[in-house]
Design a protein around this motif. Structure first.
Motif, PDB file in Angstrom:
ATOM      1  N   ASP A   1      39.024  49.511  39.376  1.00 56.12           N
ATOM      2  CA  ASP A   1      37.911  48.567  39.344  1.00 56.12           C
ATOM      3  C   ASP A   1      37.006  48.687  38.129  1.00 56.12           C
ATOM      4  O   ASP A   1      35.860  48.287  38.170  1.00 56.12           O
ATOM      5  CB  ASP A   1      37.076  48.708  40.617  1.00 56.12           C
ATOM      6  CG  ASP A   1      36.539  50.128  40.786  1.00 56.12           C
ATOM      7  OD1 ASP A   1      36.979  51.022  40.033  1.00 56.12           O
ATOM      8  OD2 ASP A   1      35.676  50.342  41.644  1.00 56.12           O
ATOM      9  N   HIS A   2      37.522  49.264  37.030  1.00 56.99           N
ATOM     10  CA  HIS A   2      36.732  49.310  35.807  1.00 56.99           C
ATOM     11  C   HIS A   2      35.347  49.897  36.058  1.00 56.99           C
ATOM     12  O   HIS A   2      34.332  49.230  35.876  1.00 56.99           O
ATOM     13  CB  HIS A   2      36.602  47.916  35.194  1.00 56.99           C
ATOM     14  CG  HIS A   2      37.910  47.245  34.981  1.00 56.99           C
ATOM     15  ND1 HIS A   2      38.548  46.540  35.956  1.00 56.99           N
ATOM     16  CD2 HIS A   2      38.702  47.165  33.898  1.00 56.99           C
ATOM     17  CE1 HIS A   2      39.687  46.065  35.490  1.00 56.99           C
ATOM     18  NE2 HIS A   2      39.806  46.429  34.246  1.00 56.99           N
TER      19      HIS A   2
ATOM     20  N   CYS B 241      31.591  36.066  42.023  1.00 57.60           N
ATOM     21  CA  CYS B 241      31.625  37.327  42.759  1.00 57.60           C
ATOM     22  C   CYS B 241      31.716  38.546  41.858  1.00 57.60           C
ATOM     23  O   CYS B 241      31.616  39.676  42.326  1.00 57.60           O
ATOM     24  CB  CYS B 241      32.795  37.333  43.746  1.00 57.60           C
ATOM     25  SG  CYS B 241      34.416  37.379  42.964  1.00 57.60           S
ATOM     26  N   GLY B 242      31.901  38.342  40.569  1.00 58.13           N
ATOM     27  CA  GLY B 242      31.902  39.479  39.656  1.00 58.13           C
ATOM     28  C   GLY B 242      33.222  40.228  39.536  1.00 58.13           C
ATOM     29  O   GLY B 242      33.327  41.152  38.741  1.00 58.13           O
ATOM     30  N   THR B 243      34.221  39.830  40.297  1.00 55.33           N
ATOM     31  CA  THR B 243      35.522  40.500  40.183  1.00 55.33           C
ATOM     32  C   THR B 243      36.021  40.490  38.749  1.00 55.33           C
ATOM     33  O   THR B 243      35.853  39.482  38.054  1.00 55.33           O
ATOM     34  CB  THR B 243      36.607  39.765  40.997  1.00 55.33           C
ATOM     35  OG1 THR B 243      36.099  39.459  42.271  1.00 55.33           O
ATOM     36  CG2 THR B 243      37.872  40.603  41.099  1.00 55.33           C
TER      37      THR B 243
ATOM     38  N   VAL C 172      36.002  31.128  37.443  1.00 53.96           N
ATOM     39  CA  VAL C 172      35.868  31.237  38.895  1.00 53.96           C
ATOM     40  C   VAL C 172      37.212  31.670  39.449  1.00 53.96           C
ATOM     41  O   VAL C 172      38.238  31.054  39.150  1.00 53.96           O
ATOM     42  CB  VAL C 172      35.439  29.895  39.508  1.00 53.96           C
ATOM     43  CG1 VAL C 172      35.190  30.052  40.999  1.00 53.96           C
ATOM     44  CG2 VAL C 172      34.194  29.362  38.815  1.00 53.96           C
ATOM     45  N   CYS C 173      37.192  32.718  40.252  1.00 53.63           N
ATOM     46  CA  CYS C 173      38.448  33.273  40.748  1.00 53.63           C
ATOM     47  C   CYS C 173      38.971  32.435  41.903  1.00 53.63           C
ATOM     48  O   CYS C 173      38.232  31.636  42.485  1.00 53.63           O
ATOM     49  CB  CYS C 173      38.247  34.721  41.175  1.00 53.63           C
ATOM     50  SG  CYS C 173      37.337  34.912  42.720  1.00 53.63           S
ATOM     51  N   PRO C 174      40.241  32.606  42.237  1.00 51.95           N
ATOM     52  CA  PRO C 174      40.843  31.793  43.300  1.00 51.95           C
ATOM     53  C   PRO C 174      40.071  31.906  44.608  1.00 51.95           C
ATOM     54  O   PRO C 174      39.822  30.894  45.258  1.00 51.95           O
ATOM     55  CB  PRO C 174      42.248  32.393  43.439  1.00 51.95           C
ATOM     56  CG  PRO C 174      42.525  33.053  42.138  1.00 51.95           C
ATOM     57  CD  PRO C 174      41.213  33.509  41.600  1.00 51.95           C
ATOM     58  N   ALA C 175      39.658  33.091  44.973  1.00 49.52           N
ATOM     59  CA  ALA C 175      38.953  33.261  46.240  1.00 49.52           C
ATOM     60  C   ALA C 175      37.672  32.447  46.264  1.00 49.52           C
ATOM     61  O   ALA C 175      37.378  31.742  47.226  1.00 49.52           O
ATOM     62  CB  ALA C 175      38.658  34.743  46.480  1.00 49.52           C
TER      63      ALA C 175
ATOM     64  N   GLN D  21      43.411  41.919  28.156  1.00 51.19           N
ATOM     65  CA  GLN D  21      42.058  41.380  28.102  1.00 51.19           C
ATOM     66  C   GLN D  21      41.500  41.287  29.516  1.00 51.19           C
ATOM     67  O   GLN D  21      42.165  41.715  30.454  1.00 51.19           O
ATOM     68  CB  GLN D  21      42.083  40.013  27.418  1.00 51.19           C
ATOM     69  CG  GLN D  21      42.777  40.026  26.064  1.00 51.19           C
ATOM     70  CD  GLN D  21      42.133  40.978  25.073  1.00 51.19           C
ATOM     71  OE1 GLN D  21      40.979  41.339  25.213  1.00 51.19           O
ATOM     72  NE2 GLN D  21      42.900  41.400  24.075  1.00 51.19           N
ATOM     73  N   HIS D  22      40.295  40.743  29.637  1.00 46.97           N
ATOM     74  CA  HIS D  22      39.668  40.691  30.965  1.00 46.97           C
ATOM     75  C   HIS D  22      39.059  39.337  31.266  1.00 46.97           C
ATOM     76  O   HIS D  22      38.575  38.654  30.371  1.00 46.97           O
ATOM     77  CB  HIS D  22      38.614  41.788  31.084  1.00 46.97           C
ATOM     78  CG  HIS D  22      39.206  43.152  30.987  1.00 46.97           C
ATOM     79  ND1 HIS D  22      39.372  43.800  29.796  1.00 46.97           N
ATOM     80  CD2 HIS D  22      39.735  43.962  31.936  1.00 46.97           C
ATOM     81  CE1 HIS D  22      39.972  44.957  30.007  1.00 46.97           C
ATOM     82  NE2 HIS D  22      40.204  45.089  31.294  1.00 46.97           N
TER      83      HIS D  22
END
Lengths: 138, 138
Positions: free
Chosen positions: A22-23, A85-87, A121-124, A78-79
């Motif tokens: 989780d970095h 949500c900050g993931t 924006v992540c999938p969740a 890369q990131h």
DNA sequence: TTTCTTGCAAAACATTTGCAAATCG
DNA sequence: CGATTTGCAAATGTTTTGCAAGAAA
């Protein structure tokens, strides 16, 4: 890639970063060292992180919010950060070499490192947004 | 792009950022405001910077060292930092859209922003390095 | 022994917050 | 008036430093 002078502290710090998914930030790393029974000084942890980053064993990431995060993956990547949500997810698609070449040609620089931070924006979180709009949502 | 609520403070901060060519940090901005006869509180400058960044009028850059830097250019662009002398240059070559698409496909994210920070050696510093190796160097 | 590393507390920064006073709409 | 913004000082969070003691080459 120079020879690394391992000390127990540096090894322990490295183990924490490597086993994390989780970095973690420096203070998360310190907490995990405590959980593993180590109790190193702040300065030692920061020194170790800096040393390991300079040695190329870990990478320091400044992803835009607060503290630096650390990453022990050694493949180029890369990131991407979810703005809801900050993931943080890893991005393994390499940045096109041709683009980097063009940048070198245009700027006159010799590029040694490319750090990309994407936001989105992540999938969740997109899923939640969608669900909030459907009638059966609540 | 929402409507911006300009106050004298926000305008003054914006003027400083816009007229700067060197991606100033918050404290550099405060110094320049002082030089122009303004004496706003730290908090006000930080508030203004945050407000303007959220409004999309300026961009906050975290280029890896210490404080955030601010940039008032509105065209999409990236940055390259010389690891010898610290100079920051703008990179106008756009990141290939195809790469971004691939990242979206691979991660499931929708990308809203791409920040690239390249590191390297600028022409001037490379020149010095070369000169240091030639006989007539000293 | 000479050099590097650790530990600790304090310092140095960068940024945010709490709250009262001022300003804007 | 009601909401927003400012100013100040103090708080917070992150990272670095100074220096004495310890460990390693």
């Amino acid at each position: 890639m120079q020879k690394i002078h391992w000390t127990p502290q540096r090894r322990a710090v490295y183990e924490v970063v490597k086993s994390a998914h989780d970095h973690p930030t420096a203070s998360m790393i310190i907490d995990r060292l405590h959980a593993r029974g180590h109790r190193f000084a702040y300065a030692t942890v920061y020194n170790s992180l800096r040393y390991l980053a300079e040695a190329g064993v870990i990478r320091e990431l400044r992803l835009g919010e607060g503290a630096s995060r650390y990453d022990a993956r050694n493949e180029e990547h890369q990131h991407i950060v979810c703005e809801r949500c900050g993931t943080i997810e890893e991005v393994f698609e390499p940045v096109p070499a041709a683009w980097q070449k063009t940048v070198e040609a245009n700027t006159g620089f010799v590029v040694t490192e490319t750090q990309v931070v994407l936001h989105g924006v992540c999938p969740a979180c997109r899923g939640e947004a969608l669900r909030a709009h459907t009638p059966e949502a609540h």
